[in-house]
Design a protein around this motif. Structure first.
Motif, short mmCIF file in Angstrom:
data_model
loop_
_atom_site.label_atom_id
_atom_site.label_comp_id
_atom_site.label_asym_id
_atom_site.label_seq_id
_atom_site.Cartn_x
_atom_site.Cartn_y
_atom_site.Cartn_z
N ARG A 1 4.01 15.06 -0.77
CA ARG A 1 4.95 15.78 0.10
C ARG A 1 6.36 15.84 -0.50
NH1 ARG A 1 2.38 12.49 4.36
NH2 ARG A 1 0.75 13.77 5.33
N VAL A 2 6.73 14.80 -1.24
CA VAL A 2 8.07 14.80 -1.84
C VAL A 2 8.07 15.37 -3.25
CG1 VAL A 2 8.80 12.84 -0.42
CG2 VAL A 2 7.84 12.43 -2.70
N GLY A 3 6.91 15.92 -3.66
CA GLY A 3 6.86 16.60 -4.95
C GLY A 3 6.48 15.73 -6.14
N ASN A 4 6.03 14.51 -5.91
CA ASN A 4 5.62 13.64 -7.02
C ASN A 4 4.15 13.92 -7.35
OD1 ASN A 4 5.21 11.66 -8.91
ND2 ASN A 4 5.30 9.95 -7.45
N LEU A 5 3.91 14.60 -8.46
CA LEU A 5 2.55 14.97 -8.87
C LEU A 5 1.99 14.06 -9.95
CD1 LEU A 5 2.99 18.86 -9.00
CD2 LEU A 5 2.25 17.44 -7.06
N SER A 6 2.70 13.03 -10.34
CA SER A 6 2.24 12.17 -11.43
C SER A 6 1.20 11.18 -10.91
CB SER A 6 3.41 11.41 -12.05
OG SER A 6 3.77 10.29 -11.26
N SER A 7 0.62 10.43 -11.85
CA SER A 7 -0.37 9.41 -11.48
C SER A 7 0.28 8.17 -10.89
CB SER A 7 -1.20 9.01 -12.71
OG SER A 7 -1.84 10.14 -13.26
N PHE A 8 1.60 8.06 -11.06
CA PHE A 8 2.31 6.86 -10.62
C PHE A 8 3.21 7.20 -9.43
CE2 PHE A 8 2.06 6.68 -15.34
CZ PHE A 8 1.03 5.76 -15.43
N SER A 9 3.06 6.45 -8.37
CA SER A 9 3.99 6.60 -7.25
C SER A 9 5.37 6.13 -7.69
CB SER A 9 3.50 5.76 -6.07
OG SER A 9 3.49 4.37 -6.42
N ARG A 10 6.36 6.50 -6.90
CA ARG A 10 7.72 6.07 -7.23
C ARG A 10 7.82 4.54 -7.21
NH1 ARG A 10 10.36 9.23 -2.46
NH2 ARG A 10 8.32 8.62 -1.64
N ARG A 11 7.13 3.92 -6.27
CA ARG A 11 7.20 2.46 -6.16
C ARG A 11 6.56 1.79 -7.37
NH1 ARG A 11 8.43 -1.65 -6.56
NH2 ARG A 11 8.25 -3.51 -5.25
N LEU A 12 5.41 2.31 -7.83
CA LEU A 12 4.75 1.72 -8.99
C LEU A 12 5.57 1.95 -10.26
CD1 LEU A 12 2.38 0.23 -10.23
CD2 LEU A 12 1.12 2.40 -10.34
N THR A 13 6.18 3.11 -10.38
CA THR A 13 7.02 3.39 -11.56
C THR A 13 8.17 2.38 -11.64
OG1 THR A 13 6.49 5.75 -11.46
CG2 THR A 13 8.45 5.12 -12.69
N THR A 14 8.82 2.15 -10.51
CA THR A 14 9.92 1.18 -10.49
C THR A 14 9.43 -0.22 -10.84
OG1 THR A 14 11.07 2.47 -8.81
CG2 THR A 14 11.72 0.16 -9.05
N ALA A 15 8.30 -0.60 -10.28
CA ALA A 15 7.77 -1.94 -10.54
C ALA A 15 7.39 -2.12 -12.01
CB ALA A 15 6.56 -2.20 -9.65
N VAL B 1 0.85 -1.18 0.00
CA VAL B 1 0.00 0.00 0.00
C VAL B 1 0.88 1.24 0.00
CG1 VAL B 1 -1.76 1.30 1.25
CG2 VAL B 1 -1.85 -1.20 1.21
N VAL B 2 0.65 2.12 -0.97
CA VAL B 2 1.44 3.36 -1.10
C VAL B 2 0.57 4.54 -0.71
CG1 VAL B 2 2.72 4.86 -2.66
CG2 VAL B 2 2.86 2.38 -2.93
N ASP B 3 1.05 5.32 0.26
CA ASP B 3 0.35 6.51 0.73
C ASP B 3 0.65 7.66 -0.24
OD1 ASP B 3 -0.75 8.66 2.01
OD2 ASP B 3 0.10 8.19 3.98
N MET B 4 -0.34 8.05 -1.03
CA MET B 4 -0.13 9.09 -2.03
C MET B 4 0.03 10.47 -1.41
SD MET B 4 0.18 7.49 -4.84
CE MET B 4 0.02 8.70 -6.16
N ARG B 5 -0.37 10.62 -0.14
CA ARG B 5 -0.12 11.91 0.53
C ARG B 5 1.38 12.13 0.69
NH1 ARG B 5 -3.90 10.51 5.61
NH2 ARG B 5 -2.50 8.71 5.45
N GLN B 6 2.09 11.06 0.96
CA GLN B 6 3.54 11.16 1.09
C GLN B 6 4.19 11.46 -0.25
OE1 GLN B 6 5.22 11.32 3.84
NE2 GLN B 6 7.20 11.51 2.78
N GLU B 7 3.62 10.90 -1.34
CA GLU B 7 4.14 11.19 -2.67
C GLU B 7 4.02 12.68 -2.98
OE1 GLU B 7 5.59 8.90 -4.96
OE2 GLU B 7 5.63 7.76 -3.08
#
Length: 850
Positions: free
Chosen positions: A523-537, A515-521
C-alpha cells in the motif's frame, strides 16, 4: 534341516522353504545371506528361521537345497529380523523389502535379465522390420533397442536398459524381439559389489649387518640409489608394516623400487585390510560435561532412573530452541556406555550431522561412527561391518542409521523428532517412519528411546499427554554456562550477566518476533522483497558486524515464467507443473521430475521475446541482498549448493567462523543449528505452503517458523526475528511469533478432532500412476469400489474414503496420478490383502496428501 527364507525378488511377498545342505548345518543361522535357486534362476535370500522338520504343506522332494552362503557372519541380528517383520506388517510391504532396508548399499542384489543380440548378420532396422509391432512407435523402439545393443557390445542387463531408455516400454519391445529370435535372454545374479579395502604394505626385514652391506650397492643409478636409500631410512623408523603410499611420499620411490628391495630380501611387501572411516584423521577437542540447569536436572533424573532400573522406556523431551536438549542426550549416552551398551543417534538432515558429530565425538573420542547417504558405498559398508562387530559404540546419522547392526543396543535418540525427513517417501522404497520404528525397536529390545523437539509432532505430543510416552519439559533457553558467559562478555566488551541464585547455567529469553504485514508494504509502494523494517534491521546488524539469516523455503530464481504477449506459462513437459528459473545455470528446472531445459530467448508458443520471470527463490534472494547491501558477504544454503560431499560442513564452517555476514537458505537452516553470532533472522515469506490443501499444512508452517526463529539470540548479543507475511492473522503465524507451542497445539488438536484426522483416526493413501489418464482414473475407481464394499461387508465403524480423485500434483514424470485416502481407526485392516495392480503405491500414515 530346513530354512525359511525371504527371497530377494522384486514385489515378492512371503517366505519360502529350502533344504540346508549338511556342510552348512553347523554354520547357518537366522540372519544369514544365502544364494538359492528360485524360478529357474539364482537369487539372494535371507534366512529368517530354521527347523528340523519340513513344512507339512510341501512335499519334501519338492524342497530344493540352498546353493551357498554369501557372508560367513549373519547380516542381520535376530532383533533386526523381528523389526523387519513389524515394518512389513505395519507398512503393508513385502518382508524382503523391509529386510533389505537394513542392508548397506551394494549388499542386496536381485537377479537381472541379460538381453543379447542373436548372431544373425543383418542391420538393426532389417532385424526389426520382420518383427510384428503394434504401432509405429513400438517398431521405432525395437530399432532403438537393437541399435543400442549393437553399440554397447551386443548384451546389456535390464538395469542398464532402464537407465539408457528411461520411461519407455523397452521390455515389451525386447520380448517381441526374443519371440522372433532376434534377441536371446538369460538371468544372472551378480555378487555383492562390496568388499573390504586392501592396501599394499611394506616393512623392513633385513638384519642390520645385511642392511649395511646392501646399502653400498643398491643401484648404479645415483637417482635410484638415493630413492632406495630414502625408502630404507624411512622403513627403519617404523615399528610395523606401513602403507606403501607413505613410503612413496617420504622417499619418492615407486612400487618397482620396493619390489627390487623385496627381491633382495631387505623388505617384505604384504597386504592389509583397512577401515574406510570418514572420521579417520579428524581431531575433536575433548570437553567435560557442564552443570545442568534445574529444568535439565529434573528431566535427566527421570531418564537416569529408567536407565538404572530396567534400561527401557520412551520419553518425549519437549524443550524450546536452545534449551539444552543435546546435553541430556549426551548424559543418557554416557550412562548407557557405562553399562557396556551402545547407542544410535538420529538427526533428520545430513546438514546437522557435522555439528552433532563434533559434540558427541568431543565427549566420547574414538567411539563414534557416522552413517548417511553422502558417504560412499565403501565407507557405509565398513561402518556397517564395524557396527556389526561391536567396534563402535555410537552411530550418528540420518534415518537409515537406525538399522546399524549394533549389538547390546541400549539407547536410541531422535533429535528433531517432528521432522518429515524421518518418513521415507513411498517412491523411494518402503514408506516407514523412523520415529515409529525406533519406538517399537527400543520396546522390543528393552532400550530407552528418547525423542526431542522444540515443536513436537502433534500426534507425538498427543500420545505423550495420554501417557504413551513420558513427557519432559524444558521451558527455558540456556544461553551458556557461567564461565563461557563471562569469557564471551569479555570478548564482546559487554557487561557480564550473572546467574540466578542456585543456577549453574544462565537462562535467557527467546528472541522477540515482529510480524510485518506485507499488504501494508504494498500500500505504501514498497515492491521489494524486504519490508522497511527488515531493511533497517539488516543495516543495523551489518553495521554492528553481526550475522543475519534470511529464510525462504523456495529454491531457484523465479517460480513462474510466462509470456506477456500470449500469456503462455512455461511448464514441465512431463508434469504440467510450472518450471522454476535458475539464473546461475541459465536454465529452467522441474523440481518434481528433474527435467531441465535452456533458458528461453523467445516464447515457444508465439516467438515473442517478452518472456518474464516472476516469484522469488533463494538464488534470486542472494542477488537482491548483494545489490541492497554490497558490503555484505552472502552465502547460500539449499539443496542446489549442497549436492557435493562435504558441502554442508563447508558452508557451516564458513558461517560460524565469521567468513560471511548473511546466510540465505531453505528449511536446511531451520533445524537444530547452534549459531551463537546470529542476532537477526528474517523470514522473507512466512506464507509458503500455508495454503496447500493438506491437513498438516499449518503444522508444517508453524514448525518451520518456530525452528528458524530459534536460530537467533543464542548469546549475550541477543537477537530478533522479523516475519514477513500476507496472512498475519493466521493462527500458525501468530503462535510462531509468540513461541507458543501450547497455543498452537490446542487450536490444531481441536481442528483435527472435528475433522477426524490423526491422531484421532489414521490414514492410508493409495496412489495410482499410469501414462494414460483414462486408465489411471478407471483403475482408481475399481479399487475405490472394492474398498467401499469391504467397509460395508466388514461393518467398519468410523471408516470413510476421500476419492478417487486426481492428486494435487496430477501428473509427474509423464504419469497421471489418482489417489484414494482411507480414513479409519485402523485403515490397514481395509487395505491389507487388497489385490493391487502394478502402479499402485500404498502409503501408511502419510505426512502429505498432495
Amino acid at each position: 534341516m530346513y530354512a525359511e527364507i525371504a527371497v530377494n525378488v522384486a514385489s515378492l511377498a512371503g517366505t519360502f522353504h529350502f533344504y540346508v545342505p549338511r556342510d552348512l548345518e553347523d554354520a547357518l543361522r537366522a540372519g544369514h545371506l544365502v544364494t538359492v535357486p528360485f524360478g529357474g534362476r539364482d537369487a539372494q535370500g535371507v534366512v529368517v528361521g530354521l527347523s528340523d522338520d519340513a513344512p507339512e504343506e510341501i512335499p519334501a522332494e519338492r524342497i530344493r537345497p540352498i546353493i551357498d552362503l554369501i557372508d560367513p557372519a549373519p547380516v542381520l541380528t535376530r532383533a533386526q529380523l523381528d523389526l523387519a517383520y513389524w515394518i512389513s506388517h505395519t507398512y503393508l510391504t513385502p518382508l524382503i523389502d523391509a529386510i533389505t532396508l537394513m542392508f548397506p548399499p551394494g549388499l542386496a542384489r536381485q537377479a537381472e535379465t541379460v538381453f543379447c543380440l542373436s548372431e544373425a548378420e543383418t542391420s538393426p532396422a532389417e532385424m526389426a522390420a520382420v518383427v510384428p509391432a503394434r504401432s509405429p512407435q513400438a517398431a521405432a523402439l525395437q530399432v532403438t533397442l537393437l541399435e543400442l545393443l549393437e553399440k554397447r557390445g551386443g548384451s546389456l542387463r535390464s538395469g542398464q536398459l532402464d537407465h539408457a531408455l528411461p520411461r519407455q516400454n523397452w521390455r515389451g519391445a525386447a520380448e517381441a524381439l526374443v519371440r522372433a529370435g532376434r534377441l536371446t535372454k538369460f538371468s544372472r545374479l551378480e555378487p555383492p559389489s562390496l568388499h573390504a579395502k586392501q592396501i599394499r604394505t611394506a616393512r623392513l626385514i633385513a638384519e642390520p649387518g645385511l642392511l649395511a652391506r646392501a646399502r653400498e650397492r643398491l643401484s648404479r643409478s645415483a637417482a635410484k640409489h638415493e630413492r632406495l636409500t630414502a625408502a630404507l631410512d624411512f622403513l627403519s623408523q617404523q615399528t610395523r608394516p606401513v602403507d606403501v603410499s607413505w613410503v612413496y611420499a617420504a622417499s619418492g620411490c615407486t612400487l618397482a623400487d620396493l619390489r627390487d628391495l623385496a627381491e633382495r630380501g631387505l623388505i617384505d611387501l604384504g597386504d592389509a585390510e583397512v577401515w574406510r572411516d570418514p572420521l579417520a584423521g579428524r581431531e575433536f577437542v575433548s570437553e567435560d560435561a557442564p552443570p545442568l540447569t534445574t529444568a535439565q536436572a529434573t528431566a535427566w533424573e527421570r531418564i537416569r532412573t529408567a536407565l538404572a532400573l530396567d534400561g527401557s522406556g520412551a520419553f518425549l523431551l519437549h524443550g524450546v530452541t536452545g534449551a539444552g536438549k543435546t546435553e541430556i542426550y549426551l548424559r543418557a549416552l554416557e550412562a548407557v556406555l557405562a553399562q557396556g551398551r551402545r547407542a544410535i543417534v538420529l538427526v533428520p538432515e545430513i546438514a546437522l550431522t557435522p555439528q552433532t558429530v563434533r559434540r558427541f565425538a568431543a565427549r566420547f573420542p574414538g567411539r563414534v561412527a557416522v552413517w548417511h547417504s553422502q558417504l560412499n558405498e565403501g565407507e557405509r559398508y565398513d561402518t556397517w561391518r564395524r557396527a556389526r562387530s561391536g567396534l563402535v559404540d555410537v552411530v550418528i546419522g540420518a534415518r537409515s542409521a537406525l538399522f546399524a547392526p549394533l549389538p547390546d543396543l541400549g539407547l536410541i535418540v531422535l533429535d528433531e523428532e517432528h521432522d518429515e525427513a524421518y518418513k521415507q517417501d513411498p517412491p523411494q522404497g518402503v514408506s516407514y517412519h523412523a520415529r515409529e520404528a525406533a519406538l517399537h525397536y527400543a520396546k522390543q529390545i528393552g532400550a530407552v528411546c528418547l525423542l526431542g523437539s522444540a515443536t513436537p509432532d502433534v500426534t507425538t505430543y498427543f500420545r505423550a499427554r495420554r501417557g504413551d510416552l513420558t513427557l519432559l519439559e524444558l521451558p527455558r533457553r540456556v544461553m551458556g554456562h557461567t564461565q563461557k558467559i563471562q569469557e564471551q562478555a569479555a570478548r564482546l566488551n559487554l557487561t557480564p550477566v550473572f546467574r540466578p541464585a542456585g543456577e549453574m547455567a544462565q537462562s535467557i529469553d527467546l528472541p522477540p518476533v515482529e510480524v510485518v504485514d506485507m499488504r501494508q508494504e504494498l500500500r505504501v509502494g514498497n515492491l521489494s522483497s524486504f519490508s522497511r523494517r527488515l531493511t533497517t534491521a539488516l543495516h543495523d546488524t551489518l553495521a554492528a558486524r553481526r550475522q543475519a539469516i534470511l529464510f525462504l523455503n523456495r529454491r531457484g530464481s523465479a517460480s513462474f515464467v510466462f509470456c506477456r504477449d500470449c500469456g503462455q506459462p512455461l511448464k514441465c513437459p512431463n508434469c504440467d507443473m510450472p518450471l522454476t528459473h535458475h539464473a546461475g545455470a541459465q536454465e529452467l528446472q522441474c523440481h518434481h521430475c528433474g527435467h531441465r531445459q535452456p533458458q528461453p530467448e523467445t516464447c515457444p508458443q508465439c516467438n515473442s521475446r517478452r518472456v518474464k520471470y516472476f516469484g522469488l527463490g533463494t538464488e534470486k534472494l542472494v542477488d537482491e541482498v548483494r545489490a541492497a547491501f554490497p558490503e555484505a558477504t552472502v552465502i547460500r544454503w539449499d539443496r542446489d549448493v549442497t549436492r557435493m560431499r562435504g558441502a554442508h560442513e563447508l558452508i557451516l564452517h564458513q558461517f560460524t567462523s565469521g567468513q560471511a555476514d548473511v546466510l540465505v537458505g531453505t528449511q536446511m537452516i531451520a533445524k537444530g543449528l547452534d549459531l551463537p553470532l546470529v542476532t537477526l533472522v528474517g523470514v522473507i515469506s512466512a506464507d509458503v505452503g500455508l495454503g496447500l490443501p493438506d491437513y498438516r499444512a499449518a503444522e508444517r508452517n508453524f514448525q518451520l517458523l518456530t525452528q528458524v526463529a530459534g536460530r537467533a539470540g543464542r548469546s549475550l548479543l541477543g537477537g530478533q526475528v522479523i516475519m514477513q507475511t500476507f496472512q498475519p492473522e493466521h493462527y500458525a503465524i501468530l503462535a510462531a511469533s509468540e513461541h507458543d507451542y501450547a497455543g498452537f497445539y490446542a487450536r490444531e488438536i481441536a481442528y483435527r478432532k472435528d475433522l477426524g484426522y490423526p491422531p484421532f483416526r489414521r490414514l492410508v493413501r493409495l496412489l495410482y500412476r499410469h501414462a494414460q489418464a483414462e486408465r489411471a482414473e478407471a483403475e482408481a475407481g475399481v479399487v475405490a469400489a472394492q474398498l467401499r464394499l469391504r467397509i460395508k461387508d466388514q461393518k467398519i465403524v468410523g471408516a470413510e474414503l476421500a476419492g478417487p480423485a486426481p492428486a494435487f500434483f496430477g501428473r509427474i514424470a509423464n504419469e497421471y496420478r489418482w489417489q484414494i485416502l482411507v480414513r479409519a481407526p485402523d485403515p490397514t485392516t481395509l487395505v491389507r490383502g487388497l489385490a493391487l495392480n502394478k502402479g499402485w503405491i500404498v502409503d501408511v500414515d502419510p505426512l502429505t496428501a498432495l
